[in-house]
Design a protein around this motif. Structure first.
Motif, PDB file in Angstrom:
ATOM      1  N   TRP A 103      -8.272   1.523 -12.939  1.00 45.20           N
ATOM      2  CA  TRP A 103      -7.343   0.458 -12.367  1.00 45.20           C
ATOM      3  C   TRP A 103      -6.861   1.078 -11.075  1.00 45.20           C
ATOM      4  O   TRP A 103      -6.486   2.336 -11.034  1.00 45.20           O
ATOM      5  N   ASP A 104      -7.088   0.188 -10.142  1.00 44.82           N
ATOM      6  CA  ASP A 104      -6.649   0.599  -8.653  1.00 44.82           C
ATOM      7  C   ASP A 104      -5.210   0.496  -8.385  1.00 44.82           C
ATOM      8  O   ASP A 104      -4.317  -0.349  -8.500  1.00 44.82           O
ATOM      9  N   GLY A 105      -4.712   1.507  -7.510  1.00 45.75           N
ATOM     10  CA  GLY A 105      -3.271   1.426  -7.077  1.00 45.75           C
ATOM     11  C   GLY A 105      -3.036   0.831  -5.777  1.00 45.75           C
ATOM     12  O   GLY A 105      -1.906   1.124  -5.262  1.00 45.75           O
ATOM     13  N   ALA A 106      -4.346   0.208  -5.209  1.00 40.21           N
ATOM     14  CA  ALA A 106      -3.852   0.076  -3.829  1.00 40.21           C
ATOM     15  C   ALA A 106      -3.058  -1.431  -3.479  1.00 40.21           C
ATOM     16  O   ALA A 106      -2.837  -1.889  -2.536  1.00 40.21           O
ATOM     17  N   LEU A 107      -2.964  -2.053  -4.834  1.00 33.87           N
ATOM     18  CA  LEU A 107      -2.306  -3.443  -4.661  1.00 33.87           C
ATOM     19  C   LEU A 107      -0.869  -3.491  -5.021  1.00 33.87           C
ATOM     20  O   LEU A 107      -0.372  -4.308  -5.580  1.00 33.87           O
ATOM     21  N   ILE A 141      -3.593  -1.735   0.205  1.00 33.12           N
ATOM     22  CA  ILE A 141      -4.003  -3.053   0.762  1.00 33.12           C
ATOM     23  C   ILE A 141      -2.644  -3.944   0.472  1.00 33.12           C
ATOM     24  O   ILE A 141      -2.429  -4.738   1.272  1.00 33.12           O
ATOM     25  N   GLY A 142      -2.066  -3.554  -0.479  1.00 35.21           N
ATOM     26  CA  GLY A 142      -0.491  -4.276  -0.697  1.00 35.21           C
ATOM     27  C   GLY A 142      -0.960  -5.617  -1.802  1.00 35.21           C
ATOM     28  O   GLY A 142      -1.803  -6.272  -1.661  1.00 35.21           O
ATOM     29  N   GLY A 143       0.144  -5.861  -2.755  1.00 38.12           N
ATOM     30  CA  GLY A 143      -0.123  -6.579  -3.533  1.00 38.12           C
ATOM     31  C   GLY A 143       0.874  -8.148  -3.127  1.00 38.12           C
ATOM     32  O   GLY A 143       0.782  -8.403  -2.024  1.00 38.12           O
ATOM     33  N   VAL A 144       1.124  -8.909  -4.103  1.00 36.36           N
ATOM     34  CA  VAL A 144       1.718 -10.122  -3.814  1.00 36.36           C
ATOM     35  C   VAL A 144       2.804 -10.186  -4.142  1.00 36.36           C
ATOM     36  O   VAL A 144       3.378  -9.473  -5.059  1.00 36.36           O
ATOM     37  N   THR A 145       4.042 -11.223  -3.583  1.00 42.53           N
ATOM     38  CA  THR A 145       5.226 -10.963  -3.851  1.00 42.53           C
ATOM     39  C   THR A 145       5.503 -12.254  -4.980  1.00 42.53           C
ATOM     40  O   THR A 145       6.317 -12.844  -4.676  1.00 42.53           O
ATOM     41  N   GLY A 146       4.870 -11.945  -5.873  1.00 42.79           N
ATOM     42  CA  GLY A 146       5.091 -12.946  -7.159  1.00 42.79           C
ATOM     43  C   GLY A 146       3.992 -12.873  -8.095  1.00 42.79           C
ATOM     44  O   GLY A 146       3.668 -11.831  -8.731  1.00 42.79           O
ATOM     45  N   SER A 183       1.041  -2.562 -10.182  1.00 41.07           N
ATOM     46  CA  SER A 183       0.387  -3.851  -9.914  1.00 41.07           C
ATOM     47  C   SER A 183       1.043  -4.920 -10.251  1.00 41.07           C
ATOM     48  O   SER A 183       0.830  -5.561 -11.124  1.00 41.07           O
ATOM     49  N   ALA A 184       1.874  -5.491  -9.268  1.00 44.48           N
ATOM     50  CA  ALA A 184       3.078  -6.424  -9.415  1.00 44.48           C
ATOM     51  C   ALA A 184       1.800  -7.825  -9.173  1.00 44.48           C
ATOM     52  O   ALA A 184       1.667  -8.249  -8.080  1.00 44.48           O
ATOM     53  N   GLY A 185       1.840  -8.616 -10.119  1.00 48.38           N
ATOM     54  CA  GLY A 185       0.993  -9.762 -10.239  1.00 48.38           C
ATOM     55  C   GLY A 185      -0.309  -9.996  -9.702  1.00 48.38           C
ATOM     56  O   GLY A 185      -0.940 -11.089 -10.185  1.00 48.38           O
ATOM     57  N   LEU A 186      -0.861  -8.793  -9.412  1.00 38.82           N
ATOM     58  CA  LEU A 186      -2.371  -8.643  -9.239  1.00 38.82           C
ATOM     59  C   LEU A 186      -2.626  -7.440  -9.370  1.00 38.82           C
ATOM     60  O   LEU A 186      -2.262  -6.288  -8.989  1.00 38.82           O
ATOM     61  N   ALA A 187      -3.692  -7.379 -10.200  1.00 36.30           N
ATOM     62  CA  ALA A 187      -4.492  -5.913 -10.609  1.00 36.30           C
ATOM     63  C   ALA A 187      -5.990  -5.785 -10.341  1.00 36.30           C
ATOM     64  O   ALA A 187      -6.553  -7.138 -10.391  1.00 36.30           O
ATOM     65  N   ARG A 188      -6.506  -4.763 -10.226  1.00 36.44           N
ATOM     66  CA  ARG A 188      -8.031  -4.826 -10.070  1.00 36.44           C
ATOM     67  C   ARG A 188      -8.422  -3.671 -10.644  1.00 36.44           C
ATOM     68  O   ARG A 188      -7.846  -2.452 -10.722  1.00 36.44           O
TER      69      ARG A 188
END
Length: 787
Positions: free
Chosen positions: A70-74, A437-442, A774-779
């Motif tokens: 699992w990637d931590g960049a998001l 990269i940053g994740g999403v706010t939701g 990984s809030a709301g979006l994970a890779r």
């Protein structure tokens, strides 16, 4: 759209480094026999600048999709690692301009693992050892780098007080109940308050003092819980839920000066004080849940007051809860002439003129006006997440105000559990991180892609990374997040990507637009799209007049590029010329077409296979024929799929090898007991592997010969039915065993999609894998892929 192609079948497309799509030179070839349509000289058909061509060949991928990490960049700014994350304690360092200690219930800060406590320096996170092994309920700090934390001890239902010095935490005491407040006095003694009767083996009800070597209680103590402590010069004031201190009547508040208690009593019973603070002039402010005026007079609020001339005075006519009563204020602080409060409240000021506020507010003590602190604090909710609230506040020497709690948004910025306000703007606690990269706010509810030109992401969010995107964005390969115009004015439930649709009858006046289209089904809050929108590389526009209900699933036919839409509608097209289409319709680039007489309820997923369309969802009949949740349209008529349908609701359908696989919320197919995931064999419906019991399977995907499922379920029939959200099938459909994909995500997973670099999962969760934020979006990055 809950539909994912196998990577072996991935189509190539064109992408650019701006907001839209761009085709390879010459565009895609037309279907055999389709008429060529001239450009007609329309200037809006020009390609966006900087368009790049993609490889038009299929792109087989050899990666094993079950191997990787699992990637931590998001990740998003703040704390993470748990769906029930909360910051419950904050304290500014007395010898630093910006630094603050952060405590609560979390397992990561930024991309760094830790437990429940950390230091934010103003620019970066620092861990304090490995953290602490209980939820933090109170914090304090001295000017020499020594920190104190109170934690909840679940094994004893009590608490422990810890001291951090020289890189290690040590215990300095235990309590028989929770410690709710903690503060160092000017003489260096540590005061604690809470709901305890004993500290160690000694009786010390509700209030105790540590002198560096031993615990003791003041000569008189409150008769109930202490939740706030504040020191000023030689005075110590406490607040809480008590009625007396010793024999002194002192409802909720009292101060100890030179060994003598004096009351700071409130008028009305059944309320409480949660926070106390002194201003520079020594005026005491109290915050909590209380009125000052008659509590039945709902025009006045409550929750914050100051002690002036021997009486409590409501500040700015107070704060209001919803629908009535005083606001619940958890924290209070003062910066210059501004008083900041946080907690659970919806309005500030006298009711006829009160302003809306969301759990955070500021009162200008000189101008005597309230402000909403740039939209306040909010939260996107998932299955296990609880409602919005703010729980802690601290101010620093430089004037920063830190807020802590259960929130995930500050204004419209991502801020999980903790955020700073600099007087003008929200400042999420994010380190400079070149890999982020940053994740999403939701939460993410839909994915779409075509070829190797990036991932389109839709859902309910304002930001993706540092881009304001409003519910839809593209994650471009190697370039991060990109905006698609101004986004869309509502939750994006479905996405699909395609090239120019080839009309059934192509009039010469209609040009085939160079480039690609992104289609979106959305909860259209503005009404301007009527639930269906299309992005042509330059702008969003309504698609074919929209529909009279939500389109919740979309699919593109790769042979014709026609769009199929399914959802809660019965008519498509402009309101004054709508076409009847019962819950499913086809758009050919020019006009809408019904699929026979349609369905009696909305489909949840569509799968295009040659000339066939397979639909699954809530419907019972298709074309007037009983089908129970799954049906096939062959271009002329609807047909059942399999001997019978489902007892429950199928959510997603995919072709896995030669077999049709369906995931959903069902107990049986035909007469066969099946736990949420089924496949169609020559003998009929059967359970896939050992089944996925629990709440539901929300989406299924076939990736390089491996079947994946996401939702909220267990991979073990004897296990917790809510201990898993991402699983893969180890073995064949009949005898295989479902296994977790390295811990999955910690809450509901709504959708899954595969690209060459990894597996993407969306939903209202807070972490992936072993507590990776990984809030709301994970890779999940495939082994050998690019993280």
């Amino acid at each position: 759209m809950k539909r994912t192609f196998s990577l072996l079948l991935t189509l190539a497309f064109a992408c650019g480094d701006d907001d839209g799509l761009a085709p390879p030179d010459g565009g895609f070839p037309l279907r055999d026999g389709a008429p060529e349509v001239p450009d007609a000289g329309r200037g809006d058909l020009e390609q966006p600048p900087g368009a790049l061509a993609c490889d038009p060949e299929a792109l087989p991928v050899e990666a094993d999709p079950t191997e990787g990490a699992w990637d931590g960049a998001l990740y998003v700014p703040g704390v993470g690692g748990r769906s029930d994350l909360a910051v419950t304690a904050l304290v500014a360092l007395p010898d630093d301009d910006d630094a603050v200690l952060v405590g609560g219930s979390f397992e990561a800060v930024g991309r760094t693992r830790t437990r429940n406590v950390a230091l934010w320096t103003g620019t970066a996170w620092e861990t304090l050892g490995e953290g602490v092994d209980g939820d933090v309920t109170a914090l304090s700090a001295d000017a020499g780098g020594v920190y104190y934390a109170a934690i909840r001890d679940d094994s004893t239902s009590g608490g422990r007080v810890l001291r951090y010095a020289e890189g290690a935490w040590t215990s300095i005491g235990t309590s028989s109940g929770a410690v709710e407040a903690m503060a160092l006095a000017p003489d260096g003694r540590l005061w604690i308050g809470g709901w305890f009767e004993q500290v160690g083996d000694a009786s010390m009800p509700y209030l105790a003092v540590w002198d560096g070597t031993a615990w003791a209680a003041p000569e008189n103590v409150p008769d109930a819980g202490v939740m706030a402590i504040a020191h000023h010069e030689s005075s110590t004031c406490v607040g809480g839920d008590f009625e007396h201190v010793g024999a002194l009547e002192a409802r909720y508040a009292a101060c100890l000066t030179a060994g003598t208690w004096s009351a700071r009593a409130f008028a009305y019973p059944y309320y409480q004080i949660k926070s106390l603070v002194f201003d520079d002039a020594g005026v005491l402010y109290a915050a909590g849940n209380f009125p000052i005026e008659d509590p039945e007079n709902y025009d006045y609020g409550g929750g914050v007051a100051r002690w002036v001339d021997g009486a409590w005075q409501l500040v700015g006519d107070g704060l209001h809860s919803d629908p009535a009563g005083p606001g619940q204020v958890e924290g209070v602080g003062i910066v210059g002439s501004n008083l900041y409060v946080t907690g659970g409240f919806v309005a500030a000021g006298f009711r006829p003129d009160a302003i809306p506020v969301n759990d955070a507010a500021r009162y200008d003590l000189e101008a005597e006006v309230w402000d909403d602190v740039r939209g306040g604090l909010g939260k996107i909710r998932g299955i296990s997440l609880i409602g919005t609230n703010a729980l802690a506040l601290a101010t620093t020497r430089s004037g920063l105000v830190y807020f802590g709690g259960l929130f995930t948004l500050a204004g419209d910025r991502a801020a999980f559990g903790v955020v700073a306000f600099d007087g003008v703007y929200w400042r999420p606690l994010a380190e400079v991180d070149e890999d982020a990269i940053g994740g999403v706010t939701g939460e993410v509810l839909s994915f779409a892609s075509l070829g190797d030109c990036g991932l389109y992401v839709g859902g309910r969010f304002a930001y993706a990374g540092d881009q304001r995107v409003d519910n839809v964005a593209r994650l471009a390969p190697g370039a991060g997040w990109e905006r698609l115009g101004d986004g869309l004015p509502g939750t994006v439930r479905a996405l699909a990507v395609g090239n120019d649709p080839i009309p059934d009858v192509a009039p010469t006046s209609l040009p085939l637009r160079s480039g690609g289209f992104v289609y979106a089904g959305l909860d259209d809050e503005s009404g301007s799209y009527r639930g269906l929108a299309v992005w042509d590389g330059l702008a969003w526009s309504p698609l074919g007049g929209g529909a009279n209900g939500l389109a919740q699933t979309l699919a593109v036919d790769p042979a014709t590029w026609h769009l199929y839409a399914g959802g809660h509608f019965t008519r498509v097209g402009p309101e004054d010329a709508a076409l009847y289409a019962a819950h499913v319709a086809r758009w050919d680039g020019v006009r809408w077409h019904p699929l026979g007489t349609g369905l009696d309820a909305a489909p949840r997923d569509l799968l295009i296979e040659g000339d066939d369309v397979i639909a699954v969802g809530d419907f019972v009949t298709a074309g007037g024929i009983a089908v129970d949740g799954i049906a096939r349209f062959d271009g002329l008529a609807w047909h059942p799929v399999g001997p019978s349908g489902f007892v429950g609701y199928p959510n997603s359908v995919v072709r896995h090898g030669e077999a049709l696989v369906v995931g959903g919320d069902f107990d049986a197919a035909d007469v066969t007991p099946i736990a949420n995931v089924a496949w169609l064999s020559p003998e009929g419906w059967g359970e896939v592997g050992n089944g996925l019991p629990g709440l539901l399977v929300q989406d299924v995907a076939s990736v390089n010969g491996v079947l994946f499922a996401v939702g909220w379920f267990s991979t073990d029939r004897d296990g917790d039915p809510r201990d898993q959200a991402v699983a893969w099938l180890d073995g064949d459909l009949e005898t295989g065993v479902w296994r977790s994909l390295q811990g999955g995500v910690d809450d509901l997973a709504e959708t899954v999609h595969a690209l060459a670099d990894g597996l993407y999962v969306g939903g209202p969760f807070a972490s992936s894998g072993n507590d990776q934020p990984s809030a709301g979006l994970a890779r999940f990055v495939f082994e050998g892929g690019t993280p």
